[in-house]
Scaffold this active site. Structure first.
Site, PDB file in Angstrom:
ATOM      1  N   ARG A  90      17.464 -33.775  58.447  1.00 48.63           N
ATOM      2  CA  ARG A  90      17.871 -33.249  57.143  1.00 48.63           C
ATOM      3  C   ARG A  90      17.013 -32.046  56.780  1.00 48.63           C
ATOM      4  O   ARG A  90      15.787 -32.081  56.934  1.00 48.63           O
ATOM      5  CB  ARG A  90      17.735 -34.328  56.055  1.00 48.63           C
ATOM      6  CG  ARG A  90      18.662 -35.515  56.316  1.00 48.63           C
ATOM      7  CD  ARG A  90      18.608 -36.541  55.216  1.00 48.63           C
ATOM      8  NE  ARG A  90      19.421 -37.706  55.570  1.00 48.63           N
ATOM      9  CZ  ARG A  90      19.530 -38.806  54.833  1.00 48.63           C
ATOM     10  NH1 ARG A  90      18.884 -38.894  53.678  1.00 48.63           N
ATOM     11  NH2 ARG A  90      20.274 -39.812  55.229  1.00 48.63           N
ATOM     12  N   ARG A 136       9.610 -38.105  52.732  1.00 47.09           N
ATOM     13  CA  ARG A 136      10.732 -37.163  52.825  1.00 47.09           C
ATOM     14  C   ARG A 136      10.480 -36.211  53.993  1.00 47.09           C
ATOM     15  O   ARG A 136       9.711 -35.264  53.876  1.00 47.09           O
ATOM     16  CB  ARG A 136      10.889 -36.391  51.511  1.00 47.09           C
ATOM     17  CG  ARG A 136      12.254 -35.719  51.344  1.00 47.09           C
ATOM     18  CD  ARG A 136      12.384 -35.097  49.962  1.00 47.09           C
ATOM     19  NE  ARG A 136      12.303 -36.085  48.901  1.00 47.09           N
ATOM     20  CZ  ARG A 136      13.331 -36.827  48.491  1.00 47.09           C
ATOM     21  NH1 ARG A 136      14.518 -36.671  49.031  1.00 47.09           N
ATOM     22  NH2 ARG A 136      13.184 -37.706  47.518  1.00 47.09           N
ATOM     23  N   GLU A 174      12.927 -45.873  46.694  1.00 40.89           N
ATOM     24  CA  GLU A 174      14.157 -46.135  47.448  1.00 40.89           C
ATOM     25  C   GLU A 174      13.878 -46.255  48.941  1.00 40.89           C
ATOM     26  O   GLU A 174      13.177 -45.432  49.523  1.00 40.89           O
ATOM     27  CB  GLU A 174      15.165 -45.014  47.214  1.00 40.89           C
ATOM     28  CG  GLU A 174      16.477 -45.208  47.974  1.00 40.89           C
ATOM     29  CD  GLU A 174      17.225 -43.913  48.236  1.00 40.89           C
ATOM     30  OE1 GLU A 174      17.975 -43.870  49.226  1.00 40.89           O
ATOM     31  OE2 GLU A 174      17.031 -42.954  47.472  1.00 40.89           O
ATOM     32  N   SER A 200      20.150 -47.003  50.552  1.00 36.68           N
ATOM     33  CA  SER A 200      21.245 -46.744  49.626  1.00 36.68           C
ATOM     34  C   SER A 200      22.517 -47.226  50.302  1.00 36.68           C
ATOM     35  O   SER A 200      22.821 -46.817  51.430  1.00 36.68           O
ATOM     36  CB  SER A 200      21.335 -45.245  49.313  1.00 36.68           C
ATOM     37  OG  SER A 200      22.228 -45.004  48.257  1.00 36.68           O
ATOM     38  N   ARG A 217      10.267 -45.088  56.058  1.00 37.76           N
ATOM     39  CA  ARG A 217       9.867 -45.607  54.754  1.00 37.76           C
ATOM     40  C   ARG A 217       9.447 -47.076  54.847  1.00 37.76           C
ATOM     41  O   ARG A 217       8.576 -47.529  54.096  1.00 37.76           O
ATOM     42  CB  ARG A 217      10.985 -45.416  53.735  1.00 37.76           C
ATOM     43  CG  ARG A 217      11.245 -43.944  53.422  1.00 37.76           C
ATOM     44  CD  ARG A 217      12.126 -43.754  52.209  1.00 37.76           C
ATOM     45  NE  ARG A 217      12.341 -42.327  51.945  1.00 37.76           N
ATOM     46  CZ  ARG A 217      12.869 -41.832  50.838  1.00 37.76           C
ATOM     47  NH1 ARG A 217      13.245 -42.660  49.874  1.00 37.76           N
ATOM     48  NH2 ARG A 217      13.023 -40.533  50.673  1.00 37.76           N
TER      49      ARG A 217
END
Length: 425
Positions: free
Chosen positions: A261, A276, A348, A351, A390
């Site tokens: 990403r 991230r 988070e 999702s 994560r």
């Protein structure tokens, strides 16, 4: 993608949903373009009908040796051909404009999704586990660098910001977490393991609603392919352009892949550490279902992701996202948030979304019952089960002691034989 007929039949529903996402007036715009398109199609059909009729009359005039009438009709046919070309161009242009508008419009939420503007309006559904009382917890960066097993500086020299090098036992721990997740989803929850391509074409990226809206968030190769931002893209695209029998559903697919990403909109956010990154591993869950089964499948999928956190004994909570915080293609989303001791808050880690037929319409993925002619669009669901990086962060921070030693969760012992702690004796 939306069905324009559904928008025509219930414009208030769509207008209200899109207005909540800052897109007021687009339902009326779509309906106006649709009316213009239907008018162009009618004009085209009328012109085609007149051309065909005139062509027949030419033959009849010639049979009667009425050359003047034949010439008049041939001149009319030439004029109609001009009209046909003009109307065909209008139809193409208006169709492209309508499709372009529809492609930019987000999915609409299910009725039970809470209304709200952003993450502050999300609703906690349940909570599991109590955060450990760790005095002065170190963050994962400090823990890893003290052990000499995480190196951000070397990664930055070769690749730039938002990359990391993991070494030794931390690298082994990351690998063990990914394998544990994959084994749980395949052996306990009935998902089929897939090893998909990491590069996809425009059709796959468009069908899973990553294009055109999120082009800036993706990495593109010099030959026009896209590096996958998540295995959702290739897994869901396995049914692109296909008709699957209802007897085969649900299809439950999983993959452990690298994800890429650009984080184009994340400037200044989570610049420290592994939260991230441009490149990370993730176990993805994808389900393809019949329309009436997707809501139950969504709840099941959430449970499959929660099971990983429970097995690792990581405190977490499950949140239902409000209308303003849901993703572009989702009609309902749950986020799993894991406790991060160094930040003193939940973050988070997964999702999980039910997209309904939103993606299926874009990629023309359908289902039908054996022996029947009619087809329906499938429903697609996707979610993380979980993000490996994560989860590694959460394990390191939640299992640290006052000396910076990291205990290995009991569930991972079979994947790290002989290793009970990282650091120290």
């Amino acid at each position: 993608m939306h069905d324009i007929r559904a928008i025509r039949e219930n414009p208030e529903l769509y207008e209200k949903a899109w207005a909540a996402k800052g897109k007021s007036g687009v339902a009326a715009e779509a309906i106006a373009l649709d009316a213009k398109l239907r008018a162009a199609k009618l004009a085209l059909e009328t012109a085609q009908s007149r051309r065909n009729e005139a062509s027949k009359l030419i033959g009849q005039a010639k049979a009667k040796k009425d050359e003047a009438e034949a010439q008049r009709l041939m001149a009319e046919v030439e004029q109609v051909k001009v009209v046909l070309a003009e109307q065909a161009e209008i139809e193409r242009a208006v169709s492209d404009e309508l499709q372009g508008l529809l492609a930019q419009l987000p999915n609409i939420p299910l009725p039970d999704v809470p209304a709200g503007a952003d993450e502050h309006d999300n609703v906690e559904v349940r909570r599991w586990g109590e955060p450990n009382a760790i005095a002065n917890p170190r963050d994962h960066v400090d823990l890893g660098e003290r052990l000499g097993l995480i190196d951000f500086e070397a990664a930055a020299r070769m690749s730039g910001a938002r990359f990391v090098i993991l070494k030794g036992q931390i690298a082994r721990l990351e690998r063990a977490i990914g394998q544990f997740m994959l084994d749980m989803q395949t052996q306990e929850h009935g998902y089929t393991e897939v090893s998909p391509p990491l590069l996809v074409n425009d059709a796959a990226a468009y069908g899973t609603d990553k294009l055109p809206k999120f082009a800036d968030d993706l990495f593109k190769t010099t030959d026009g392919r896209w590096l996958i931002p998540t295995a959702e893209v290739p897994l869901t695209s396995m049914v692109m352009g296909q008709i699957v029998t209802e007897e085969e559903l649900p299809l439950r697919l999983t993959a452990l892949t690298p994800c890429f990403r650009s984080e184009a909109g994340a400037s200044g956010r989570d610049t420290r550490g592994m939260i991230r990154q441009h490149q990370f591993y993730k176990v993805e869950l994808v389900s393809i279902t019949a329309p009436e089964e997707s809501e139950a499948e969504h709840e099941r999928m959430v449970g499959c992701a929660e099971a990983v956190l429970k097995a690792l004994e990581l405190p977490h909570r499950t949140m239902m996202l409000c209308t303003g915080d849901m993703g572009f293609g989702a009609r309902k989303t749950y986020d799993l948030e894991v406790w991060i001791p160094s930040e003193g808050r939940y973050r988070e880690i997964s999702s999980i979304s039910n997209c309904g037929d939103f993606q299926a319409r874009r990629m023309d993925a359908r289902t039908k019952k054996a022996g029947e002619k009619g087809t329906r669009f499938v429903h697609t669901l996707n979610g993380s089960g979980l993000a490996v990086g994560r989860t590694l962060v959460a394990v390191m921070e939640n299992y640290q002691d006052e000396n910076g030693r990291i205990a290995i969760p009991q569930a991972l012992h079979p994947y790290l034989p002989g290793l009970t702690h990282i650091g120290g004796e």
